[in-house]
Scaffold this motif. Structure first.
Motif, PDB file in Angstrom:
ATOM      1  N   VAL A   7       0.840  -1.177   0.000  1.00  0.00           N
ATOM      2  CA  VAL A   7       0.000   0.000   0.000  1.00  0.00           C
ATOM      3  C   VAL A   7       0.881   1.234   0.000  1.00  0.00           C
ATOM      4  O   VAL A   7       1.841   1.346   0.753  1.00  0.00           O
ATOM      5  CB  VAL A   7      -0.922   0.004   1.241  1.00  0.00           C
ATOM      6  CG1 VAL A   7      -1.721   1.277   1.294  1.00  0.00           C
ATOM      7  CG2 VAL A   7      -1.842  -1.197   1.199  1.00  0.00           C
ATOM      8  N   SER A   8       0.571   2.202  -0.858  1.00  0.00           N
ATOM      9  CA  SER A   8       1.421   3.378  -0.988  1.00  0.00           C
ATOM     10  C   SER A   8       1.369   4.228   0.257  1.00  0.00           C
ATOM     11  O   SER A   8       0.339   4.326   0.915  1.00  0.00           O
ATOM     12  CB  SER A   8       0.974   4.204  -2.192  1.00  0.00           C
ATOM     13  OG  SER A   8      -0.371   4.591  -2.043  1.00  0.00           O
ATOM     14  N   PRO A  16      -6.453  14.857   5.990  1.00  0.00           N
ATOM     15  CA  PRO A  16      -6.599  13.670   6.835  1.00  0.00           C
ATOM     16  C   PRO A  16      -8.017  13.125   6.772  1.00  0.00           C
ATOM     17  O   PRO A  16      -8.995  13.862   6.743  1.00  0.00           O
ATOM     18  CB  PRO A  16      -6.270  14.202   8.243  1.00  0.00           C
ATOM     19  CG  PRO A  16      -5.505  15.470   8.026  1.00  0.00           C
ATOM     20  CD  PRO A  16      -6.051  16.044   6.750  1.00  0.00           C
ATOM     21  N   ALA A  17      -8.119  11.789   6.802  1.00  0.00           N
ATOM     22  CA  ALA A  17      -9.438  11.154   6.720  1.00  0.00           C
ATOM     23  C   ALA A  17     -10.299  11.513   7.918  1.00  0.00           C
ATOM     24  O   ALA A  17     -11.517  11.592   7.810  1.00  0.00           O
ATOM     25  CB  ALA A  17      -9.286   9.639   6.607  1.00  0.00           C
ATOM     26  N   GLU A  18      -9.663  11.749   9.116  1.00  0.00           N
ATOM     27  CA  GLU A  18     -10.464  12.037  10.282  1.00  0.00           C
ATOM     28  C   GLU A  18     -11.184  13.375  10.148  1.00  0.00           C
ATOM     29  O   GLU A  18     -12.192  13.631  10.785  1.00  0.00           O
ATOM     30  CB  GLU A  18      -9.612  12.004  11.558  1.00  0.00           C
ATOM     31  CG  GLU A  18      -8.463  13.006  11.572  1.00  0.00           C
ATOM     32  CD  GLU A  18      -7.167  12.381  11.092  1.00  0.00           C
ATOM     33  OE1 GLU A  18      -7.232  11.442  10.279  1.00  0.00           O
ATOM     34  OE2 GLU A  18      -6.102  12.819  11.542  1.00  0.00           O
ATOM     35  N   THR A 146     -15.612   3.806  -1.014  1.00  0.00           N
ATOM     36  CA  THR A 146     -15.394   4.862  -0.026  1.00  0.00           C
ATOM     37  C   THR A 146     -13.932   5.270   0.025  1.00  0.00           C
ATOM     38  O   THR A 146     -13.594   6.462   0.006  1.00  0.00           O
ATOM     39  CB  THR A 146     -15.861   4.378   1.363  1.00  0.00           C
ATOM     40  OG1 THR A 146     -17.286   4.232   1.355  1.00  0.00           O
ATOM     41  CG2 THR A 146     -15.454   5.359   2.448  1.00  0.00           C
ATOM     42  N   ILE A 147     -13.049   4.285   0.086  1.00  0.00           N
ATOM     43  CA  ILE A 147     -11.620   4.592   0.181  1.00  0.00           C
ATOM     44  C   ILE A 147     -11.113   5.201  -1.120  1.00  0.00           C
ATOM     45  O   ILE A 147     -10.340   6.179  -1.112  1.00  0.00           O
ATOM     46  CB  ILE A 147     -10.830   3.326   0.563  1.00  0.00           C
ATOM     47  CG1 ILE A 147     -11.333   2.784   1.902  1.00  0.00           C
ATOM     48  CG2 ILE A 147      -9.332   3.635   0.650  1.00  0.00           C
ATOM     49  CD1 ILE A 147     -10.821   1.398   2.239  1.00  0.00           C
ATOM     50  N   PHE A 148     -11.550   4.676  -2.247  1.00  0.00           N
ATOM     51  CA  PHE A 148     -11.143   5.232  -3.538  1.00  0.00           C
ATOM     52  C   PHE A 148     -11.592   6.686  -3.677  1.00  0.00           C
ATOM     53  O   PHE A 148     -10.829   7.552  -4.126  1.00  0.00           O
ATOM     54  CB  PHE A 148     -11.730   4.386  -4.670  1.00  0.00           C
ATOM     55  CG  PHE A 148     -11.543   4.978  -6.035  1.00  0.00           C
ATOM     56  CD1 PHE A 148     -10.275   5.253  -6.540  1.00  0.00           C
ATOM     57  CD2 PHE A 148     -12.655   5.266  -6.828  1.00  0.00           C
ATOM     58  CE1 PHE A 148     -10.115   5.808  -7.808  1.00  0.00           C
ATOM     59  CE2 PHE A 148     -12.501   5.818  -8.093  1.00  0.00           C
ATOM     60  CZ  PHE A 148     -11.224   6.088  -8.587  1.00  0.00           C
ATOM     61  N   ALA A 149     -12.812   6.975  -3.255  1.00  0.00           N
ATOM     62  CA  ALA A 149     -13.382   8.296  -3.486  1.00  0.00           C
ATOM     63  C   ALA A 149     -13.007   9.323  -2.422  1.00  0.00           C
ATOM     64  O   ALA A 149     -12.952  10.526  -2.718  1.00  0.00           O
ATOM     65  CB  ALA A 149     -14.906   8.187  -3.561  1.00  0.00           C
ATOM     66  N   ARG A 153      -4.955   9.048   0.476  1.00  0.00           N
ATOM     67  CA  ARG A 153      -3.680   8.356   0.673  1.00  0.00           C
ATOM     68  C   ARG A 153      -3.655   6.981   0.023  1.00  0.00           C
ATOM     69  O   ARG A 153      -2.595   6.491  -0.369  1.00  0.00           O
ATOM     70  CB  ARG A 153      -3.386   8.213   2.171  1.00  0.00           C
ATOM     71  CG  ARG A 153      -2.912   9.494   2.837  1.00  0.00           C
ATOM     72  CD  ARG A 153      -2.546   9.255   4.286  1.00  0.00           C
ATOM     73  NE  ARG A 153      -3.729   9.153   5.139  1.00  0.00           N
ATOM     74  CZ  ARG A 153      -3.669   8.899   6.444  1.00  0.00           C
ATOM     75  NH1 ARG A 153      -2.514   8.667   7.015  1.00  0.00           N
ATOM     76  NH2 ARG A 153      -4.764   8.852   7.170  1.00  0.00           N
ATOM     77  N   ARG A 154      -4.798   6.338  -0.087  1.00  0.00           N
ATOM     78  CA  ARG A 154      -4.829   4.988  -0.641  1.00  0.00           C
ATOM     79  C   ARG A 154      -5.789   4.861  -1.826  1.00  0.00           C
ATOM     80  O   ARG A 154      -6.187   3.769  -2.205  1.00  0.00           O
ATOM     81  CB  ARG A 154      -5.185   3.979   0.455  1.00  0.00           C
ATOM     82  CG  ARG A 154      -4.037   3.841   1.447  1.00  0.00           C
ATOM     83  CD  ARG A 154      -4.318   2.869   2.546  1.00  0.00           C
ATOM     84  NE  ARG A 154      -3.128   2.714   3.367  1.00  0.00           N
ATOM     85  CZ  ARG A 154      -3.148   2.351   4.635  1.00  0.00           C
ATOM     86  NH1 ARG A 154      -4.290   2.082   5.217  1.00  0.00           N
ATOM     87  NH2 ARG A 154      -2.023   2.230   5.318  1.00  0.00           N
ATOM     88  N   SER A 155      -6.133   5.989  -2.387  1.00  0.00           N
ATOM     89  CA  SER A 155      -7.098   5.987  -3.478  1.00  0.00           C
ATOM     90  C   SER A 155      -6.630   5.154  -4.666  1.00  0.00           C
ATOM     91  O   SER A 155      -7.387   4.339  -5.211  1.00  0.00           O
ATOM     92  CB  SER A 155      -7.375   7.426  -3.927  1.00  0.00           C
ATOM     93  OG  SER A 155      -8.310   7.451  -4.977  1.00  0.00           O
TER      94      SER A 155
END
Length: 332
Positions: A7-8, A16-18, A146-149, A153-155
């Motif tokens: 994972v990159s 930040p995701a938070e 969700t993570i892609f969009a 950081r991990r899209s």
């Protein structure tokens, strides 16, 4: 557990995701964005999916804020004594011992073909899905979107997972909207992320399908195949104890360097005043520090077999939890 090797890392300056999670929760996917237009184009042009089918699958998906929160609060970040205790509970050990006996013939075949000790295979099965009893409650098509969009950081990594997941669903004749797994997109009793499934899952029951959801032979053989690919060698050491203190700055530096913290075995022996078993091809050993309940650390020299588990999950805590559960399963 998540199979996040490769994972990159986080890019500088990303939101930040938070911060993003509360505002993003429930938001529909932006299918007219450049990122989604390119993703859907690739699925149609390069992989043969129908545009109408993709629009049906993606059209009702919304961002799941809880996934974004969990991405920044992973269980493996807890101190080792807190992390490992529930994984080594008596019932987990007892169930594993029962399954070792129940699947003895199957595990004989797996050891012979893949060269991975049965206790390690069953321990990973136990930690990943409670021996197939708990494969996850998240709808992973939604979590990966969700993570892609919404998790920059991990899209890019999860863009690849979405493509691989849809290819798997086509192969196994699954509706992608119904498959459940972890918040990070791992699924089945082995909890493979889609790219790991496509690379390492095996058909071991002769069904013509690599079924890590329902087939115990496929699940256990796929775990063993993964470890073999990353260098596991039957009968080689897993780790060696170094004591509660490190006596050389080189070891201290290595302990703080994560997966990059490796040293030759003679250096470790001289610094700690210990004698260690040789490693295959004299490969260097990692220095691992595990937090103890009373304070301080337990230090280990991690051998290539230990390091193979960290390709499954980057966490040293996870690797040691697997090994200690395997030791308990194999104990008389």
């Amino acid at each position: 557990m998540l199979l996040w090797s490769g994972v990159s890392p986080a890019a500088a300056g990303e939101l930040p995701a938070e911060v993003a999670a509360p505002a993003a929760d429930g938001r529909p996917l932006e299918l007219d964005s450049a990122a989604y237009r390119e993703l859907l184009r690739e699925l149609v042009d390069e992989h043969g999916f129908r545009q109408a089918q993709l629009e049906q699958w993606f059209g009702g998906v919304t961002i799941q804020g809880r996934v974004l929160e969990l991405m920044d609060a992973q269980w493996e970040a807890r101190p080792y004594h807190r992390y490992a205790a529930p994984l080594h509970a008596w019932w987990n050990v007892g169930n594993g011992r029962v399954l070792l006996k129940r699947h003895a013939g199957l595990l004989d075949r797996i050891e012979e073909e893949f060269g991975v000790e049965r206790e390690i295979v069953v321990a990973i099965w136990g930690l990943e899905s409670n021996y197939g009893g708990q494969s996850g409650s998240f709808r992973i098509f939604r979590t990966m979107n969700t993570i892609f969009a919404a998790y920059p950081r991990r899209s890019e990594f999860y863009r690849r997972q979405l493509i691989d997941f849809l290819l798997i669903c086509r192969e196994l004749e699954l509706d992608p909207r119904t498959v459940r797994g972890s918040y990070g997109g791992a699924f089945g009793q082995a909890q493979f992320i889609p790219s790991s499934y496509r690379a390492y899952a095996v058909d071991f029951d002769g069904s013509g399908r690599r079924d890590i959801i329902n087939s115990v032979p496929d699940v256990l053989a796929s775990i063993a195949n993964y470890l073999r690919h990353f260098g596991w060698r039957y009968g080689e050491p897993w780790y060696a104890e170094l004591g509660p203190q490190l006596h050389d700055p080189r070891l201290t530096e290595a302990a703080g360097a994560g997966r990059r913290g490796v040293l030759p075995r003679p250096v470790i022996e001289q610094a700690q005043g210990v004698e260690l078993p040789p490693s295959h091809d004299n490969r260097p050993l990692r220095i691992v520090a595990l937090e103890q309940a009373g304070g301080g650390h337990r230090y280990l020299a991690a051998y290539p077999n230990f390091q193979a588990i960290t390709h499954w999950n980057n966490s040293f805590r996870y690797a040691m939890a697997v090994i200690e559960l395997a030791e308990k399963l194999g104990a008389e």
